[in-house]
Write a protein that holds these residues in place. Structure first.
Motif, PDB file in Angstrom:
ATOM      1  N   UNK A   1      -1.645  27.316  18.360  1.00 14.44           N
ATOM      2  CA  UNK A   1      -0.023  28.052  18.607  1.00 14.44           C
ATOM      3  C   UNK A   1       1.093  28.072  17.760  1.00 14.44           C
ATOM      4  N   UNK A   2       0.819  27.532  16.863  1.00 12.63           N
ATOM      5  CA  UNK A   2       1.285  27.913  15.544  1.00 12.63           C
ATOM      6  C   UNK A   2       1.074  28.503  14.607  1.00 12.63           C
ATOM      7  N   UNK A   3       0.106  28.897  14.219  1.00 15.51           N
ATOM      8  CA  UNK A   3      -0.969  29.140  13.417  1.00 15.51           C
ATOM      9  C   UNK A   3      -1.402  28.446  12.334  1.00 15.51           C
ATOM     10  N   UNK A   4      -1.979  28.658  11.565  1.00 21.61           N
ATOM     11  CA  UNK A   4      -2.214  27.645  10.128  1.00 21.61           C
ATOM     12  C   UNK A   4      -2.958  26.368  10.601  1.00 21.61           C
ATOM     13  N   UNK A   5      -3.717  27.065  11.848  1.00 18.27           N
ATOM     14  CA  UNK A   5      -5.285  25.785  11.593  1.00 18.27           C
ATOM     15  C   UNK A   5      -6.101  26.587  13.409  1.00 18.27           C
ATOM     16  N   UNK A   6      -7.360  25.969  13.550  1.00 17.30           N
ATOM     17  CA  UNK A   6      -7.979  26.794  13.733  1.00 17.30           C
ATOM     18  C   UNK A   6      -8.892  25.551  14.551  1.00 17.30           C
ATOM     19  N   UNK A   7      -9.037  25.053  15.991  1.00 17.71           N
ATOM     20  CA  UNK A   7      -9.276  24.109  16.656  1.00 17.71           C
ATOM     21  C   UNK A   7     -10.508  23.602  17.300  1.00 17.71           C
ATOM     22  N   UNK A   8     -11.471  22.834  17.987  1.00 18.25           N
ATOM     23  CA  UNK A   8     -12.281  23.293  19.264  1.00 18.25           C
ATOM     24  C   UNK A   8     -11.693  22.200  19.794  1.00 18.25           C
ATOM     25  N   UNK A   9     -11.510  21.549  21.447  1.00 13.09           N
ATOM     26  CA  UNK A   9     -11.209  21.338  21.887  1.00 13.09           C
ATOM     27  C   UNK A   9     -12.098  20.235  23.536  1.00 13.09           C
ATOM     28  N   UNK A  10     -13.066  18.783  23.631  1.00 13.29           N
ATOM     29  CA  UNK A  10     -13.671  18.980  24.036  1.00 13.29           C
ATOM     30  C   UNK A  10     -12.737  19.362  25.923  1.00 13.29           C
ATOM     31  N   UNK A  11     -11.844  19.051  26.050  1.00 13.11           N
ATOM     32  CA  UNK A  11     -10.678  19.904  27.297  1.00 13.11           C
ATOM     33  C   UNK A  11     -10.977  20.823  27.494  1.00 13.11           C
ATOM     34  N   UNK A  12     -11.453  22.126  26.562  1.00 18.83           N
ATOM     35  CA  UNK A  12     -11.356  23.666  26.503  1.00 18.83           C
ATOM     36  C   UNK A  12     -13.219  23.919  26.564  1.00 18.83           C
ATOM     37  N   UNK A  13     -14.089  23.533  26.427  1.00 23.59           N
ATOM     38  CA  UNK A  13     -15.406  23.845  25.950  1.00 23.59           C
ATOM     39  C   UNK A  13     -16.033  24.254  27.180  1.00 23.59           C
ATOM     40  N   UNK A  14     -15.602  23.863  28.818  1.00 24.03           N
ATOM     41  CA  UNK A  14     -16.266  24.038  29.744  1.00 24.03           C
ATOM     42  C   UNK A  14     -17.438  24.445  30.213  1.00 24.03           C
ATOM     43  N   UNK A  15     -18.007  22.619  29.858  1.00 27.97           N
ATOM     44  CA  UNK A  15     -19.494  22.040  29.544  1.00 27.97           C
ATOM     45  C   UNK A  15     -20.469  22.758  28.601  1.00 27.97           C
TER      46      UNK A  15
ATOM     47  N   UNK B   1     -10.541  14.181  22.494  1.00 29.30           N
ATOM     48  CA  UNK B   1     -11.177  14.782  21.102  1.00 29.30           C
ATOM     49  C   UNK B   1     -12.154  15.971  20.898  1.00 29.30           C
ATOM     50  N   UNK B   2     -11.348  15.843  19.356  1.00 22.96           N
ATOM     51  CA  UNK B   2     -10.963  17.124  18.586  1.00 22.96           C
ATOM     52  C   UNK B   2     -11.539  17.446  17.403  1.00 22.96           C
ATOM     53  N   UNK B   3     -11.819  18.814  17.040  1.00 20.93           N
ATOM     54  CA  UNK B   3     -12.006  19.169  15.549  1.00 20.93           C
ATOM     55  C   UNK B   3     -11.293  20.510  15.124  1.00 20.93           C
ATOM     56  N   UNK B   4     -10.678  19.948  14.059  1.00 17.91           N
ATOM     57  CA  UNK B   4      -9.255  20.895  13.193  1.00 17.91           C
ATOM     58  C   UNK B   4     -10.117  21.525  12.138  1.00 17.91           C
ATOM     59  N   UNK B   5     -10.098  23.116  11.334  1.00 16.76           N
ATOM     60  CA  UNK B   5     -10.460  23.440  10.525  1.00 16.76           C
ATOM     61  C   UNK B   5      -8.536  24.044   9.928  1.00 16.76           C
ATOM     62  N   UNK B   6      -8.083  23.029   9.094  1.00 17.32           N
ATOM     63  CA  UNK B   6      -7.200  23.781   7.966  1.00 17.32           C
ATOM     64  C   UNK B   6      -6.670  25.524   7.356  1.00 17.32           C
ATOM     65  N   UNK B   7      -8.120  25.340   6.588  1.00 16.17           N
ATOM     66  CA  UNK B   7      -8.316  25.962   5.954  1.00 16.17           C
ATOM     67  C   UNK B   7      -9.782  26.558   5.071  1.00 16.17           C
ATOM     68  N   UNK B   8      -9.974  27.448   4.622  1.00 12.96           N
ATOM     69  CA  UNK B   8     -11.364  27.559   4.188  1.00 12.96           C
ATOM     70  C   UNK B   8     -11.471  28.293   2.667  1.00 12.96           C
ATOM     71  N   UNK B   9     -11.554  27.599   1.839  1.00 14.70           N
ATOM     72  CA  UNK B   9     -11.659  28.212   0.411  1.00 14.70           C
ATOM     73  C   UNK B   9     -12.699  28.153  -0.425  1.00 14.70           C
ATOM     74  N   UNK B  10     -12.966  29.291  -1.018  1.00 16.08           N
ATOM     75  CA  UNK B  10     -14.328  29.450  -1.473  1.00 16.08           C
ATOM     76  C   UNK B  10     -14.501  30.379  -2.955  1.00 16.08           C
ATOM     77  N   UNK B  11     -14.160  29.315  -3.644  1.00 14.89           N
ATOM     78  CA  UNK B  11     -13.881  29.984  -5.165  1.00 14.89           C
ATOM     79  C   UNK B  11     -15.162  30.082  -6.135  1.00 14.89           C
TER      80      UNK B  11
END
Length: 561
Positions: free
Chosen positions: A48-62, A146-156
């Motif tokens: 909600x505050x931006x800066x990262x994207x997540x996947x949480x087991x609570x919202x995976x809907x089986x 249980x969750x996984x978050x990605x803060x940023x992806x940089x390709x250089x």
């Protein structure tokens, strides 16, 4: 304030230092930069505050996972992907590449260790003329927290071991913490004049950055500071270059090593100058058939041991020295015996012991290991006219001072006592046996079984297979097939390429679509439950390992590309 929050603030404040970013990069501040969730699985959610994207087991809907797919990328030069991520609780994160016009996703990196702070992964993306997509597969386990978050992806552009230390993440380089001596970031406007008297190499001023270590706080003899690059995801061969500056004063030892995935070190360079008048350029060749880390190590003898600084690490796939010895080609010792003995030979008096044969598979005998209908090499007491024999099969010579991984498959049948059925020796160039490196185990069965042996010799050497039959009534047949030799340790070279799977340690990311079809794939061990309907064991090592089998008697194993 938690360490995760502190690191997050530092990352946010330091974004201005980011180098040239290539397509596929995203900091998730204003959106997902074209990354989308695969609708066949769960969804990644923007914070909600931006800066990262997540996947949480609570919202995976089986659903068991969520897959984030990048837009189509067209990057024909070698590049490095830096991924800032965090795994909370139990779960895993996998990175795949999906080449255009290919129906398979190639896994190139994965992580499954939880942390209470952000971690940085560096993944090499080799040059390719094909367009591709990046897939980030988040699999949090079922359960609260249980969750996984990605803060940023940089390709250089460039290789992941390259670094000028101007970016906030320092290209994934890490300091091995020591209570007294450590590597620090030097440069910028705010400098400590007592321990940092250098200017940045590239900018020749105080605003650039570099890494340095000094002896001010050294308290014990041989205090050691280590700065390590990220582990590459591909083998490395080419020219490593960097600048260094050094003042030894009363004693420091500066060395550069490579370290493999097993933690084995190899020194590749050390300086000849105790004190340098300025920044010195170093170029050193690396020839590693496996992924590696580059480690810069400094040891101090006292608190007045001086300092060492490094900057502008770069890499080129071209060797930097014209006198670099030719690349060793251990494949000259490979042989599947389909078209002869390759470079293997028998001694004159034993020329009839080992013979090249082919067997039509039936209920009592299996065919060759390569195809089932091809050729293999066999020593059979029933085919000799003597009451016993010693059969030696010599391989080609390979250069010394290299670590080799030898693999081959063997099969025995009809032995009452198999103690002398098969040995493997290393011989030197004078045809003298140096070491017996393998002998037949007691658990051998009449199926093709894989053997892996890692060895190193300082001299020119060769492998020799030896079979001994002392009494025709106790001997049977022994066979070998598919000999391969690679550089490096077998524990490292055993790593399967993306898309390959032997099903011994799991499914390697393969999944089956349970929504369609009337049959399931099963991972099983040993022979089939009914006679004459399948193999006696798997293709890799025999009865002790696993195959993937589908109902209706369809078999798939040893997938490779």
């Amino acid at each position: 304030m938690s360490s995760a929050c502190l690191i997050l603030q530092v990352l946010l404040l330091c974004r201005v230092l980011v180098a040239q970013l290539l397509p596929g990069s995203c900091n998730f501040e204003l959106g997902t930069c074209g990354y989308t969730s695969d609708p066949a699985y769960g969804s990644w959610r923007m914070n909600e505050e931006g800066h990262l994207i997540t996947v949480d087991s609570a919202y995976l809907d089986n659903q068991e996972k969520a897959v984030l797919v990048s837009p189509v990328l067209d990057q024909q030069d070698w590049s490095c992907m830096r991924l800032v991520y965090q795994i909370t609780g139990q779960g895993s994160l996998h990175l795949h590449l999906r080449p255009d016009s290919d129906n398979f996703d190639y896994r190139v990196w994965n992580a499954n260790k939880a942390s209470d702070s952000w971690l940085i992964a560096s993944v090499d993306l080799p040059n390719t003329t094909n367009q591709y997509q990046i897939l980030l597969d988040g699999q949090p386990e079922i359960g609260s927290g249980n969750s996984i978050a990605i803060f940023e992806i940089h390709i250089v552009p460039g290789y992941c071991i390259e670094c000028n230390f101007e970016e906030h993440h320092l290209c994934g380089y890490s300091n091995s913490w020591n209570p007294n001596v450590n590597w620090y970031v030097g440069g910028s406007v705010a400098r400590n004049p007592e321990s940092n008297l250098l200017e940045n190499h590239a900018n020749n001023n105080q605003r650039g950055h570099y890494m340095y270590v000094d002896s001010v706080y050294a308290k014990h003899f041989q205090e050691v500071a280590k700065l390590s690059s990220p582990m590459t995801t591909v083998p490395m061969a080419g020219c490593l270059s960097f600048y260094y500056r050094r003042d030894q004063e009363r004693g420091n030892i500066f060395s550069v090593f490579t370290r493999d995935q097993l933690g084995h070190y190899e020194e590749i360079w050390k300086p000849e100058l105790y004190i340098t008048p300025g920044w010195m350029l170093v170029s050193v060749d690396i020839k590693a058939p496996h992924p590696l880390e580059v480690v810069f190590e400094v040891a101090f003898n006292s608190a007045r041991g001086g300092y060492v600084a490094i900057d502008d690490i770069s890499f080129s796939p071209e060797f930097c020295h014209t006198d670099t010895e030719p690349t060793v080609d251990p494949s000259i010792a490979n042989c599947d015996f389909e078209n002869g003995l390759c470079l293997y030979y028998q001694e004159g008096a034993e020329a009839k012991v080992w013979s090249r044969v082919t067997v039509k598979p039936n209920a009592y005998r299996i065919g060759d290991h390569t195809t089932g209908a091809g050729c293999f090499l066999q020593a059979d007491a029933r085919l000799t006219s003597r009451p016993g024999y010693v059969g030696r099969l010599h391989g080609p010579f390979l250069p010394g001072n290299h670590k080799y991984c030898l693999r081959f498959y063997y099969l025995i049948h009809g032995f009452k006592k198999a103690d002398n059925a098969l040995f493997l020796y290393i011989y030197d160039e004078n045809n003298v046996a140096q070491e017996k490196v393998w002998s037949l185990p007691d658990t051998s069965r009449a199926v093709w079984t894989e053997v892996e042996i890692t060895y190193t010799k300082p001299m020119l050497s060769k492998v020799v297979f030896v079979s001994i039959c002392q009494n025709l009534w106790e001997c049977g047949l022994v066979a070998i097939d598919d000999i391969t030799v690679n550089l490096g340790d077998c524990q490292i070279t055993a790593g399967l390429l993306p898309g390959q799977c032997d099903f011994d340690s799991g499914m390697c990311g393969y999944i089956q679509d349970k929504k369609e079809g009337k049959a399931d794939w099963l991972r099983v061990r040993g022979h089939t439950p009914t006679s004459y309907t399948g193999p006696r064991g798997d293709h890799t090592t025999g009865v002790t390992s696993c195959t993937l089998r589908r109902h209706l008697c369809v078999l798939v194993t040893e997938l490779g590309y």
